[in-house]
Every structure is written in C-alpha cells, then in structure tokens.
Design an enzyme around this catalytic site. Structure first.
Site, short mmCIF file in Angstrom:
data_model
loop_
_atom_site.label_atom_id
_atom_site.label_comp_id
_atom_site.label_asym_id
_atom_site.label_seq_id
_atom_site.Cartn_x
_atom_site.Cartn_y
_atom_site.Cartn_z
N MET A 45 -0.90 2.21 -8.93
CA MET A 45 -2.51 1.75 -8.87
C MET A 45 -3.24 3.04 -9.21
O MET A 45 -3.27 3.51 -9.20
CB MET A 45 -3.13 0.71 -8.31
N CYS A 56 -10.63 -1.32 -9.45
CA CYS A 56 -8.91 -1.27 -10.80
C CYS A 56 -9.06 0.36 -11.04
O CYS A 56 -9.64 0.71 -12.86
CB CYS A 56 -8.49 -2.30 -12.06
#
Length: 397
Positions: free
Chosen positions: A319, A103
């Site tokens: 993201m 992430c």
C-alpha cells in the site's frame, strides 16, 4: 413499479498497484454530495458490496482490498491547494465504507483526474512539462504533491517507468507526502512516545505473551512487528498467508491489540469498525526470495523485507500509505523497521514486497526530543482504464 438505473459520470483508474472508481463531487446525485448513509449506499452499490460470494460480480470492484476503492474529488477548499481528495475503502463482505485513512497508491491518479476534469486552475497547468498538483487529502488532513507529466496540454500516461506489481510500464508520477506524520494536538508520530513497544497479548497468539512492535502514525497508522517473532521469514507471498484462515485471524487479533495500544480503539471488539486502519506489517532483514512474478529478489537488491496486510489479507505488493510509514520508520534509528534495514541513519531505502521492490525516501530529524519527518517521496504511475458512466438502480441509495 419499474426500477430504473441512474447514470453517474465516473472514471475507472489505476493508480500505483490499486484500481478505483473516481467521481467529481459535483457529478454525484445531490443526496450523495454530502457525507452520510446515502453516499455510502451509493458507493457500496457501485462497487458491488456487500457480496457474500466475495467476487463483486455485480459491481465495479475486484473483490480485493486493492480494487474495492472509491475516490471523490472537488476543487479544494484549502488555501494553496488545487483539489480535495476524499478516499473511501469499500468492504467486500460488509455494508461498510471506511473513511478513516488515505490510499497512497490511488494518489498517483488524483492529479491526472483533477487536470482532466478542470479542477486545477488552467494557469497552473503547463502545455508541456510537469504540472505540480497540490492535493489536500481530506481523510487525514495532509498535503500531497503530485508531479504529473504533460505534453501538448494533455496528461502523459504512457511511458517506460516500471512499477513492481503492475504488469505494463507507464509514465512516472512522483508523489511527495508533506509532513506525513499525524502529530496533531501536539502529539508524536509515535503515539505511545516509544520507538519500540511491547504488546501484552494472549499466549495463544504469541507463546511468550509479549510482542515487540513499532507503532507509528505516518501515512497511515501502522503496527510493525518482527517476522521472526511471529514465526515468519518476511519473504512470504500472498497464498502463504491468505490461504491460512488461522493466520489471518491471528493477524487480525494482533492488529486489535496494536490499535488498542495506539489509542485508536477503546475496546478490542471495536476493531471491526476500523477495517482500513491501522495496518499491520512484519519486517525482516534483507533475504533472497522469488517474487510473485517469479523474479529473483537478491539481498543486494533490497535493504529489508516487508509484508503488510490490508482489509484482512496480505497485500499483493505494498500500500502506498504503508510505504510512507515504512520510509518514515526506517529513517528513525531504533525502530524495528530501521533495525531490520541495518540500523543507523538513512534517508532512502529499498524494501522487498511480494511483487518485487520499492524505493522510498524520507527526511527525518529530532526537534525538542520528538522525531519529525518533513516529507516522504516515492514514484508511482497511473492510467485511465475506462471513462463514461456507472449505472446503479435508483433505489439503491
């Protein structure tokens, strides 16, 4: 027998446009300090998954891909690194934790947590100035550098840096993804060896049965397609896609064909076990639109438009790992991302996403006929939201 709750030290943090529950490895129950079913079960219960209601009412998750996240940190086992960063993306409606990728947004919070938990050698932490936290991303085996501001021996979290997709300003944290492409085993960051591939797909998905795609493994495996080729403008907001069950199913099927072409799966039905990777995104030339906050994004503000899906839904912003893929692909002349941005050589772009804009930079060059990217740089922010303990029933892991 009475079932009691156990207390586990944890910190709830925002990093970039995501939120997650952060743990120090040594604070986890011993059975969960190793990878396996017990660890996965613990994290699922912390987040509140699987939840057939899709709300995460009985857990710390926020029922979106951006908020169903967990992080485990420990002193690094790698030379010249400070902290090992392990990321677990928790599914919302399935008993599944995906460990296949990173992430990038939560990366912005890793440095601050590592410093506050004493995971960084005190001799490397300045009383005032910038602390460079050397992060080993354990999921993808890559180095990331986080520039964390310090004042009077404490991490600075408040500031005037604004990040589209985040309501309030905070302190800027510069993130450098070092050698972000997955070129292990001598392979290319373009797994097929092509800058643009033609996917053979059913005519029920694309009328012609053919779809151009740039398949790249940098930051996170990503499938880029042209918005126009699948009937979109590239200016869509979340509800335009997420309220359309047929559209979401179509994207998931296209993602499966891309994953198959990338060699990430051997059969189309295996895509269900890879919810986190690869990502699928669609690109378009710079186009004026109103962001989700109502802010007008003009063609002069951006080089191109990008929309990306995460965990089966259109992301509300972008993201961080996908931003790495965007920057990398944009730096390589001839990719669909590069062409949407106007083509040619470029080391920095600003792209439009549903919540606004993001500027990213990448350095690309050809070596022996193969494209290489030495680093991708972007700015994020991070903040501790709550710290203390999470509680879960003792029989849940």
């Amino acid at each position: 027998m009475v079932t009691r709750q156990v207390k586990i030290p944890a910190t709830y943090m925002r990093g970039g446009t995501s939120k997650g529950v952060f743990f120090a490895l040594e604070d986890l129950p011993e059975v969960a300090q190793q990878a396996g079913a017990a660890r996965d079960a613990l994290l699922l219960r912390v987040i509140g998954s699987p939840d057939p209601y899709g709300k995460h009412t009985d857990g710390m998750g926020g029922a979106t891909s951006s908020t169903s996240k967990t992080v485990i940190l420990s002193r690094s086992s790698q030379v010249d690194h400070d902290v090992d960063y392990l990321f677990g993306q928790v599914a919302i409606d399935k008993a599944f934790v995906d460990w296949s990728g990173n992430c990038g947004n939560l990366t912005a919070a890793v440095g601050a947590f590592a410093i506050s938990k004493g995971l960084v050698d005190p001799e490397r932490v300045p009383n005032n100035g910038i602390c460079t936290v050397r992060i080993w991303q354990a999921n993808i085996h890559k180095t990331i550098l986080a520039q964390v501001p310090m004042v009077d021996g404490e991490v600075v979290e408040c500031g005037d840096f604004e990040l589209d997709g985040v309501t309030f300003p905070a302190a800027e944290v510069q993130i450098t993804f070092v050698d972000p492409a997955d070129d292990s085993d001598g392979g290319s960051m373009f797994p097929t060896g092509n800058l643009v591939d033609q996917l053979e797909v059913p005519t029920s998905l694309v009328a012609s049965g053919k779809l151009k795609a740039t398949l790249i493994n940098a930051g996170i495996p990503t499938i880029f397609v042209n918005a126009a080729d699948i009937g979109y403008q590239g200016t869509e907001l979340q509800d335009d896609i997420n309220s359309d069950a047929a559209a979401l199913s179509r994207f998931e099927q296209l993602r499966a064909y891309g994953a198959l072409k990338m060699g990430l799966i051997k059969q189309l039905d295996e895509i269900g076990a890879r919810q986190h990777t690869p990502k699928i995104a669609f690109v378009a030339p710079s186009t004026e639109y109103n962001s989700s906050s109502g802010k007008l994004i003009t063609t002069a503000d951006i080089d191109l438009c990008v929309r990306a899906l995460s965990m089966g839904k259109l992301h509300h912003a972008m993201m961080g790992t996908a931003a790495v893929a965007i920057a990398t692909a944009a730096a390589v002349p001839g990719t669909l991302v590069n062409l949407a941005a106007g083509g040619g050589e470029r080391e920095q772009i600003c792209f439009g996403h549903p919540s606004g804009t993001l500027k990213v930079g990448a350095s690309a060059r050809q070596v022996d006929g193969q494209w290489q990217v030495s680093q991708v740089v972007m700015s994020r922010s991070a903040r501790v939201l709550m710290e203390g303990w999470v509680r879960i029933p003792e029989n849940s892991f």
